[in-house]
Scaffold this motif. Structure first.
Motif, PDB file in Angstrom:
ATOM      1  N   ASN A  27       0.854  -1.183   0.000  1.00  0.00           N
ATOM      2  CA  ASN A  27       0.000   0.000   0.000  1.00  0.00           C
ATOM      3  C   ASN A  27       0.892   1.234   0.000  1.00  0.00           C
ATOM      4  O   ASN A  27       2.124   1.125  -0.062  1.00  0.00           O
ATOM      5  CB  ASN A  27      -0.951  -0.016   1.212  1.00  0.00           C
ATOM      6  CG  ASN A  27      -0.201  -0.218   2.519  1.00  0.00           C
ATOM      7  OD1 ASN A  27       0.550   0.648   2.965  1.00  0.00           O
ATOM      8  ND2 ASN A  27      -0.384  -1.387   3.143  1.00  0.00           N
ATOM      9  N   ARG A  28       0.290   2.412   0.072  1.00  0.00           N
ATOM     10  CA  ARG A  28       1.022   3.677  -0.011  1.00  0.00           C
ATOM     11  C   ARG A  28       1.369   4.271   1.357  1.00  0.00           C
ATOM     12  O   ARG A  28       1.834   5.405   1.435  1.00  0.00           O
ATOM     13  CB  ARG A  28       0.185   4.702  -0.780  1.00  0.00           C
ATOM     14  CG  ARG A  28      -0.044   4.368  -2.251  1.00  0.00           C
ATOM     15  CD  ARG A  28      -0.913   5.434  -2.903  1.00  0.00           C
ATOM     16  NE  ARG A  28      -1.183   5.170  -4.307  1.00  0.00           N
ATOM     17  CZ  ARG A  28      -0.460   5.626  -5.312  1.00  0.00           C
ATOM     18  NH1 ARG A  28       0.598   6.383  -5.077  1.00  0.00           N
ATOM     19  NH2 ARG A  28      -0.789   5.352  -6.567  1.00  0.00           N
ATOM     20  N   ILE A  29       1.127   3.538   2.425  1.00  0.00           N
ATOM     21  CA  ILE A  29       1.328   4.069   3.771  1.00  0.00           C
ATOM     22  C   ILE A  29       2.630   3.527   4.347  1.00  0.00           C
ATOM     23  O   ILE A  29       2.839   2.314   4.442  1.00  0.00           O
ATOM     24  CB  ILE A  29       0.135   3.743   4.669  1.00  0.00           C
ATOM     25  CG1 ILE A  29      -1.112   4.420   4.103  1.00  0.00           C
ATOM     26  CG2 ILE A  29       0.381   4.200   6.110  1.00  0.00           C
ATOM     27  CD1 ILE A  29      -2.404   4.035   4.777  1.00  0.00           C
ATOM     28  N   VAL A  30       3.507   4.436   4.734  1.00  0.00           N
ATOM     29  CA  VAL A  30       4.861   4.107   5.183  1.00  0.00           C
ATOM     30  C   VAL A  30       4.963   4.296   6.698  1.00  0.00           C
ATOM     31  O   VAL A  30       4.437   5.265   7.245  1.00  0.00           O
ATOM     32  CB  VAL A  30       5.887   5.011   4.476  1.00  0.00           C
ATOM     33  CG1 VAL A  30       7.296   4.797   5.008  1.00  0.00           C
ATOM     34  CG2 VAL A  30       5.828   4.786   2.964  1.00  0.00           C
ATOM     35  N   MET A  31       5.652   3.366   7.353  1.00  0.00           N
ATOM     36  CA  MET A  31       6.057   3.562   8.741  1.00  0.00           C
ATOM     37  C   MET A  31       7.455   4.170   8.725  1.00  0.00           C
ATOM     38  O   MET A  31       8.414   3.515   8.340  1.00  0.00           O
ATOM     39  CB  MET A  31       6.074   2.245   9.497  1.00  0.00           C
ATOM     40  CG  MET A  31       6.564   2.368  10.935  1.00  0.00           C
ATOM     41  SD  MET A  31       6.559   0.766  11.784  1.00  0.00           S
ATOM     42  CE  MET A  31       7.532   1.179  13.251  1.00  0.00           C
ATOM     43  N   PRO A  32       7.601   5.440   9.121  1.00  0.00           N
ATOM     44  CA  PRO A  32       8.900   6.110   9.012  1.00  0.00           C
ATOM     45  C   PRO A  32       9.818   5.758  10.181  1.00  0.00           C
ATOM     46  O   PRO A  32       9.394   5.128  11.161  1.00  0.00           O
ATOM     47  CB  PRO A  32       8.520   7.584   9.029  1.00  0.00           C
ATOM     48  CG  PRO A  32       7.315   7.624   9.925  1.00  0.00           C
ATOM     49  CD  PRO A  32       6.558   6.346   9.645  1.00  0.00           C
ATOM     50  N   PRO A  33      11.062   6.191  10.123  1.00  0.00           N
ATOM     51  CA  PRO A  33      11.996   5.919  11.228  1.00  0.00           C
ATOM     52  C   PRO A  33      11.557   6.622  12.505  1.00  0.00           C
ATOM     53  O   PRO A  33      11.192   7.799  12.492  1.00  0.00           O
ATOM     54  CB  PRO A  33      13.317   6.505  10.724  1.00  0.00           C
ATOM     55  CG  PRO A  33      13.140   6.654   9.253  1.00  0.00           C
ATOM     56  CD  PRO A  33      11.705   6.907   9.027  1.00  0.00           C
ATOM     57  N   MET A  34      11.591   5.874  13.607  1.00  0.00           N
ATOM     58  CA  MET A  34      11.290   6.440  14.920  1.00  0.00           C
ATOM     59  C   MET A  34      12.226   5.825  15.950  1.00  0.00           C
ATOM     60  O   MET A  34      12.177   4.615  16.190  1.00  0.00           O
ATOM     61  CB  MET A  34       9.835   6.163  15.309  1.00  0.00           C
ATOM     62  CG  MET A  34       8.821   6.919  14.480  1.00  0.00           C
ATOM     63  SD  MET A  34       7.118   6.580  14.977  1.00  0.00           S
ATOM     64  CE  MET A  34       6.906   4.904  14.318  1.00  0.00           C
ATOM     65  N   THR A  35      13.077   6.631  16.528  1.00  0.00           N
ATOM     66  CA  THR A  35      13.986   6.150  17.559  1.00  0.00           C
ATOM     67  C   THR A  35      13.182   5.663  18.762  1.00  0.00           C
ATOM     68  O   THR A  35      12.319   6.377  19.265  1.00  0.00           O
ATOM     69  CB  THR A  35      14.949   7.269  17.981  1.00  0.00           C
ATOM     70  OG1 THR A  35      15.788   7.586  16.873  1.00  0.00           O
ATOM     71  CG2 THR A  35      15.815   6.841  19.158  1.00  0.00           C
ATOM     72  N   ARG A  36      13.475   4.445  19.237  1.00  0.00           N
ATOM     73  CA  ARG A  36      12.714   3.885  20.347  1.00  0.00           C
ATOM     74  C   ARG A  36      13.587   3.461  21.530  1.00  0.00           C
ATOM     75  O   ARG A  36      13.065   3.059  22.571  1.00  0.00           O
ATOM     76  CB  ARG A  36      11.872   2.683  19.878  1.00  0.00           C
ATOM     77  CG  ARG A  36      10.893   2.986  18.736  1.00  0.00           C
ATOM     78  CD  ARG A  36       9.944   4.140  19.016  1.00  0.00           C
ATOM     79  NE  ARG A  36       9.223   4.026  20.261  1.00  0.00           N
ATOM     80  CZ  ARG A  36       8.095   3.342  20.442  1.00  0.00           C
ATOM     81  NH1 ARG A  36       7.560   2.670  19.424  1.00  0.00           N
ATOM     82  NH2 ARG A  36       7.496   3.311  21.604  1.00  0.00           N
ATOM     83  N   THR A  37      14.893   3.492  21.411  1.00  0.00           N
ATOM     84  CA  THR A  37      15.856   3.237  22.494  1.00  0.00           C
ATOM     85  C   THR A  37      15.574   1.944  23.258  1.00  0.00           C
ATOM     86  O   THR A  37      15.474   1.935  24.470  1.00  0.00           O
ATOM     87  CB  THR A  37      15.897   4.434  23.492  1.00  0.00           C
ATOM     88  OG1 THR A  37      14.625   4.587  24.124  1.00  0.00           O
ATOM     89  CG2 THR A  37      16.272   5.727  22.768  1.00  0.00           C
ATOM     90  N   ARG A  38      15.511   0.831  22.517  1.00  0.00           N
ATOM     91  CA  ARG A  38      15.190  -0.450  23.167  1.00  0.00           C
ATOM     92  C   ARG A  38      16.241  -1.533  22.903  1.00  0.00           C
ATOM     93  O   ARG A  38      15.966  -2.713  23.076  1.00  0.00           O
ATOM     94  CB  ARG A  38      13.846  -0.980  22.677  1.00  0.00           C
ATOM     95  CG  ARG A  38      12.630  -0.115  22.955  1.00  0.00           C
ATOM     96  CD  ARG A  38      12.461   0.209  24.413  1.00  0.00           C
ATOM     97  NE  ARG A  38      11.080   0.340  24.807  1.00  0.00           N
ATOM     98  CZ  ARG A  38      10.272   1.357  24.521  1.00  0.00           C
ATOM     99  NH1 ARG A  38      10.719   2.339  23.770  1.00  0.00           N
ATOM    100  NH2 ARG A  38       9.036   1.395  24.949  1.00  0.00           N
ATOM    101  N   THR A  39      17.434  -1.186  22.460  1.00  0.00           N
ATOM    102  CA  THR A  39      18.426  -2.200  22.142  1.00  0.00           C
ATOM    103  C   THR A  39      18.962  -2.887  23.395  1.00  0.00           C
ATOM    104  O   THR A  39      18.857  -2.368  24.508  1.00  0.00           O
ATOM    105  CB  THR A  39      19.612  -1.589  21.391  1.00  0.00           C
ATOM    106  OG1 THR A  39      20.158  -0.536  22.192  1.00  0.00           O
ATOM    107  CG2 THR A  39      19.190  -1.048  20.042  1.00  0.00           C
ATOM    108  N   SER A  40      19.565  -4.054  23.199  1.00  0.00           N
ATOM    109  CA  SER A  40      20.278  -4.754  24.256  1.00  0.00           C
ATOM    110  C   SER A  40      21.697  -4.196  24.361  1.00  0.00           C
ATOM    111  O   SER A  40      22.119  -3.363  23.551  1.00  0.00           O
ATOM    112  CB  SER A  40      20.322  -6.255  23.949  1.00  0.00           C
ATOM    113  OG  SER A  40      19.011  -6.788  23.896  1.00  0.00           O
TER     114      SER A  40
END
Length: 388
Positions: A18-31
């Motif tokens: 589809n034409r709807i994009v999830m853009p980059p969002m920093t979430r700070t959840r890495t190990s």
């Protein structure tokens, strides 16, 4: 009317649902070790209904790090972690690009190798902008970016090779493509801004070609590694985020970059209009959609690939209006994707949207605010809010 839910082909090779994009969002959840993990794989997999997922900004080297707990793509453990993510998204039928960045001066010595100064285009500090780093007591907090050192011409050239390796790593672990983060006052924009870039070498601010040389060399490296259809670039013309000075040549630079990216066969440009110049990512806000359509029309004429429009899209009405301008091909919805893993289906069916509390965005409480938002269910409203 343009149908937001119709399938698309990005470039000639990458199908989008589809034409709807999830853009980059920093979430700070890495190990530990800035390693992507199974929790992040679940998070992205839950949102595989997007036409395209673009990951949170990802470090290409230890020197590129500006915020604690953001992922890298340069160590073997990081590559193993990203493989969990791409496998899960593909298992759910999604398409995922990784966004790659170097923050340049937007860093703090506590996050840099051996406590060194951040890498700058010049020695000018981002005096009014914060990063998420370790204080003198070792605790994480927002603090002002550190004083940078001006990196040498040879170091800039070497960074092209660093990015090339990151592109190769991205392909190795199963990403469908890459997005180069040339927006928001990070390293690439520090070079392209005609006021900030006062260098006198071949990457200097004396000419348009010199100011954009680093970006174009990195784009060329990406095209060599991945080929047509799999490289995008994010741009934020007229932005002032991260203490970037107002640039009288902003429009001229933007259109020149669009022309150069077109010549190289880049799949898309991701246009961000625009973050307010506040202190840190938690306090950042998008301005209302005020884009000068005349400028966007010039970009459309200069760039034949796809254009993604990002910035303040919160409902289907705004998405539809943007597509119906005929100036863009895809629309990115950021914050709605935090509380609505099934965002496309909610929009398609007119189901209510969850508005996630801002405290959910960057919490370090494990899955809380990341993967604990439920898909919509008619039998119980399916509106699980993560935090009080």
């Amino acid at each position: 009317m343009i149908d937001p839910f119709e399938p698309q082909l990005l470039g000639a090779t990458v199908p989008l649902k589809n034409r709807i994009v999830m853009p980059p969002m920093t979430r700070t959840r890495t190990s530990d070790g800035d390693v992507p993990n199974a929790m992040m794989a679940t998070y992205y997999g839950q949102r595989a209904g997007a036409g395209l997922i673009i990951t949170e900004a990802t470090d290409v080297a230890p020197s590129s790090k500006g915020y604690a707990s953001t992922p890298g793509i340069y160590s073997e453990k990081q590559l193993q972690g990203w493989r969990l993510v791409t496998d899960e998204v593909h298992r759910k039928g999604g398409t995922i690009f990784v966004q790659l960045w170097h923050v340049g001066r937007m860093a703090h010595p506590s996050l840099m190798p051996n406590g060194e100064a951040p890498w700058g285009v010049t020695e000018q500090t981002a005096e009014n902008s914060d990063v998420f780093a370790h204080g003198e007591d070792g605790k994480l907090r927002y603090m002002r970016a550190g004083a940078p050192r001006r990196i040498s011409t040879d170091e800039v050239s070497a960074l092209v090779g660093t990015f090339a390796q990151a592109f190769a790593n991205a392909w190795e672990v199963g990403f469908d493509g890459v997005e180069i983060h040339a927006a928001n006052g990070y390293l690439f924009e520090q070079f392209t801004n005609s006021v900030h870039n006062t260098r006198t070498d071949r990457y200097g601010g004396g000419s348009m070609e010199d100011r954009t040389r680093f970006l174009m060399e990195v784009v060329d490296a990406a095209m060599r590694e991945l080929g047509p259809g799999r490289v995008g670039v994010r741009l934020s013309p007229f932005g002032a985020y991260n203490s970037m000075p107002e640039d009288p040549l902003a429009e001229e630079t933007f259109l020149y970059v669009c022309e150069q990216l077109a010549r190289r066969g880049v799949a898309y440009i991701h246009v961000l209009y625009q973050l307010l110049p506040r202190g840190n990512m938690e306090s950042a806000e998008f301005k209302e959609l005020h884009v000068d359509h005349a400028v966007l029309a010039k970009a459309r004429a200069a760039f034949p690939g796809a254009i993604i429009w990002c910035g303040g899209f919160t409902d289907l009405e705004k998405v539809q209006a943007a597509l119906d301008t005929g100036l863009v091909d895809l629309v990115a919805m950021g914050r709605p994707y935090i509380g609505n893993p099934d965002l496309v289906e909610r929009l398609r069916n007119g189901w209510p949207l969850v508005v996630a509390d801002r405290s959910a965005y960057y919490t370090r409480n494990g899955e809380v605010g990341l993967t604990d938002f439920a898909a919509y269910s008619k039998a119980g409203a399916g509106v699980l809010c993560c935090l009080d």
